[in-house]
Design an enzyme around this catalytic site. Structure first.
Site, mmCIF file in Angstrom:
data_model
loop_
_atom_site.group_PDB
_atom_site.id
_atom_site.type_symbol
_atom_site.label_atom_id
_atom_site.label_comp_id
_atom_site.label_asym_id
_atom_site.label_seq_id
_atom_site.Cartn_x
_atom_site.Cartn_y
_atom_site.Cartn_z
ATOM 1 N N LYS A 58 0.851 -1.206 0.000
ATOM 2 C CA LYS A 58 0.000 0.000 0.000
ATOM 3 C C LYS A 58 0.879 1.245 0.000
ATOM 4 O O LYS A 58 0.609 2.211 -0.715
ATOM 5 C CB LYS A 58 -0.950 -0.029 1.207
ATOM 6 C CG LYS A 58 -2.053 -1.061 1.030
ATOM 7 C CD LYS A 58 -2.854 -1.337 2.288
ATOM 8 C CE LYS A 58 -3.800 -2.513 2.037
ATOM 9 N NZ LYS A 58 -4.576 -2.911 3.204
ATOM 10 N N GLN B 108 -4.696 -1.459 9.334
ATOM 11 C CA GLN B 108 -4.563 -2.775 8.705
ATOM 12 C C GLN B 108 -5.232 -3.850 9.570
ATOM 13 O O GLN B 108 -4.957 -3.950 10.759
ATOM 14 C CB GLN B 108 -3.068 -3.096 8.490
ATOM 15 C CG GLN B 108 -2.798 -4.400 7.767
ATOM 16 C CD GLN B 108 -3.358 -4.412 6.339
ATOM 17 O OE1 GLN B 108 -3.238 -3.436 5.605
ATOM 18 N NE2 GLN B 108 -3.964 -5.519 5.951
ATOM 19 N N ASP C 290 -10.989 2.715 3.540
ATOM 20 C CA ASP C 290 -11.312 1.294 3.337
ATOM 21 C C ASP C 290 -12.805 1.103 3.048
ATOM 22 O O ASP C 290 -13.215 0.044 2.582
ATOM 23 C CB ASP C 290 -10.939 0.479 4.589
ATOM 24 C CG ASP C 290 -9.626 -0.270 4.418
ATOM 25 O OD1 ASP C 290 -9.242 -0.550 3.264
ATOM 26 O OD2 ASP C 290 -8.976 -0.574 5.445
#
Ligand code: NAP
Length: 284
Positions: A52, A96, A119
């Site tokens: 990422k 995460q 997200d």
């Protein structure tokens, strides 16, 4: 012959488009910064986080890393997320997952400001998706829509069957296909006569989480098959939820694993990061 849907190439195309857009937005004084938070040092999570950050660097988005020890308490993590919510220099926040067991993931997801929820997991983002309001889209399903569109596959009016109803894949996938005017059926572990239902699909999305579970018996001749699954086979090679060799000859188009859905998730995360600066002026 079946069309192989090339997620690697399509994700590269999207990242290149975003790179150009970020250059334009930066020149106009709008800069994006993503905060990436990792708790503990799970090797798979470390790989995802590294990828990422690499994608951010490629596109021209700044990333700020927060690597916290495994023993970090829920309160400490909430406090960091609240600080990042208030930080005007941070546009997007990514925590995460999975988190260590002593931390309630739902609580952390709900703590992230919906305006920085790149997200797309916050209940506000999920609600916006279902009522058709602008907002952050869950990255894997959004990537699948891009795979279909950019491969010239029409969704409108098609019978779309999804196997799996998770919050990160199956459910948002249903909302997005509906938005594209597909006729959507969601199946799960209590579905009766799964094969009969999946054989109706013009577009079959497989997110069952079981290695090579879907064989040609589940697939209508000429269907489009999208494989979300990610596993290792007995030779330690990556494989999906679909038995590719058996299913591929019966399809009109199919995604491989690796190189299908996988690369799209990061590309759409990057799109959500850019979205934070596209819409900056509209925010309060
Ligand atoms: P998940 O949370 O485990 O959900 C699996 C779903 O499949 C559940 O809804 C379950 O039904 C359903 N299911 C299980 N057995 C079934 C059966 N025999 N018949 C019909 N339905 C059945 O999985 P997920 O998080 O959605 O992920 C699915 C797969 O995609 C995994 O392999 C994961 O690694 C992969 N994945 C890949 C990416 C990517 O970027 N490529 C991203 C996310 C996930 P119930 O709800 O009734 O239990």
């Amino acid at each position: 012959m079946s069309q192989l849907i090339d997620g690697k190439q399509i994700s590269k195309q999207i990242k290149d488009e975003l790179k150009e857009e970020v250059q334009r937005l930066s020149a106009a004084g709008r800069k994006a910064c993503l905060a990436v938070v990792q708790v503990g040092d799970d090797p798979a999570s470390s790989v995802y986080v590294r990828n990422k950050k690499k994608a951010c660097a490629y596109i021209g988005i700044e990333s700020k890393s927060f690597e916290l020890p495994e023993e970090t308490t829920e309160e400490e993590l909430i406090s960091l997320v609240e600080d990042l919510n208030r930080d005007n220099e941070v546009n997007g926040i990514l925590v995460q997952l999975p988190l260590p067991k002593h931390i309630d993931e739902d609580k952390i997801i709900r703590t992230i400001s919906p305006d920085k929820d790149v997200d797309g997991f916050h209940p506000v983002s999920v609600g916006r998706l279902w009522i058709g309001e602008k907002g952050f889209l869950s990255c894997t399903p959004a990537g699948i829509i891009q795979l279909l569109k950019r491969s010239g596959i029409t969704i409108e009016g098609k019978e779309c069957v999804i196997i799996g109803r998770s919050n990160i894949v199956g459910k948002p996938m249903a909302a997005l296909l509906l938005r594209e005017n597909g006729t959507v059926t969601v199946t799960h572990s209590r579905t009766k006569n799964l094969k009969e239902v999946t054989k109706r699909a013009d577009i079959l999305i497989v997110a069952i989480g079981k290695k090579q579970f879907i064989t040609s018996e589940y697939v209508k001749e000429g269907a489009v098959v999208i494989d979300v699954g990610m596993h290792r086979d007995e030779n330690n090679h990556l494989c999906g939820d679909v038995d590719f060799a058996d299913v591929e000859p019966h399809t009109s188009a199919i995604t491989p694993v690796p190189g299908g859905v996988g690369p799209m998730t990061i590309a759409m995360l990057m799109n959500n990061c850019v979205e934070t600066i596209r819409t900056q002026e509209e925010r309060p």
